[in-house]
Enzyme design. Structure first.
Site, short mmCIF file in Angstrom:
data_model
loop_
_atom_site.label_atom_id
_atom_site.label_comp_id
_atom_site.label_asym_id
_atom_site.label_seq_id
_atom_site.Cartn_x
_atom_site.Cartn_y
_atom_site.Cartn_z
N THR A 291 0.82 -1.21 0.00
CA THR A 291 0.00 0.00 0.00
C THR A 291 0.85 1.26 0.00
O THR A 291 0.53 2.24 -0.67
CB THR A 291 -0.95 0.00 1.21
N SER B 200 0.90 -6.59 -0.72
CA SER B 200 1.40 -7.51 0.31
C SER B 200 0.48 -8.71 0.55
O SER B 200 0.93 -9.72 1.08
CB SER B 200 1.68 -6.78 1.62
N THR C 150 0.87 -3.54 4.57
CA THR C 150 0.42 -3.92 5.91
C THR C 150 -0.32 -5.25 5.98
O THR C 150 -0.41 -5.84 7.05
CB THR C 150 -0.49 -2.82 6.48
N ASP C 151 -0.85 -5.73 4.86
CA ASP C 151 -1.67 -6.95 4.91
C ASP C 151 -0.92 -8.15 5.48
O ASP C 151 -1.50 -8.94 6.22
CB ASP C 151 -2.22 -7.31 3.53
#
Length: 102
Positions: free
Chosen positions: A12, A54, A85-86
């Protein structure tokens, strides 16, 4: 001055809005341009081993990150990995086991 290797992986943080939603498109150099103060703090070099959302990062990508760190370990004082962040927590956990005794 400390030498840092900036490892950009997509995610992101490197995404731009497209007709299909957010897509990693920002280069490592462009990311670094958002924080120009860093140039006064350290000597930073960027690499871009892959460019993925991610949610698509898999163990093969973790191995790639380990390879990059090992190849450059003696040349740098530290490493910064830009990651979405995933799956960041999974990647961090995996790397903590894969890169030991550093």
């Amino acid at each position: 001055m400390k030498k840092i290797l900036f490892i950009a992986t997509g995610g992101t943080i490197a995404s731009k809005k497209t007709e299909n939603g957010l897509t990693p498109q920002i280069t490592p150099e462009e990311l670094l341009s958002y924080i120009p103060e860093v140039e006064g703090l350290c000597e930073i070099t960027a690499v871009h081993p892959f460019n993925l959302d991610s949610s698509n990062v898999v163990p093969k990508n973790w191995s790639t990150l380990v390879k990059v760190a090992k190849e450059h370990y003696e040349d740098y004082d530290g490493f910064v990995i830009a990651h979405g962040t995933d799956t960041m927590a999974y990647t961090a956990a995996a790397l903590s086991y894969m890169i030991q005794n550093s």
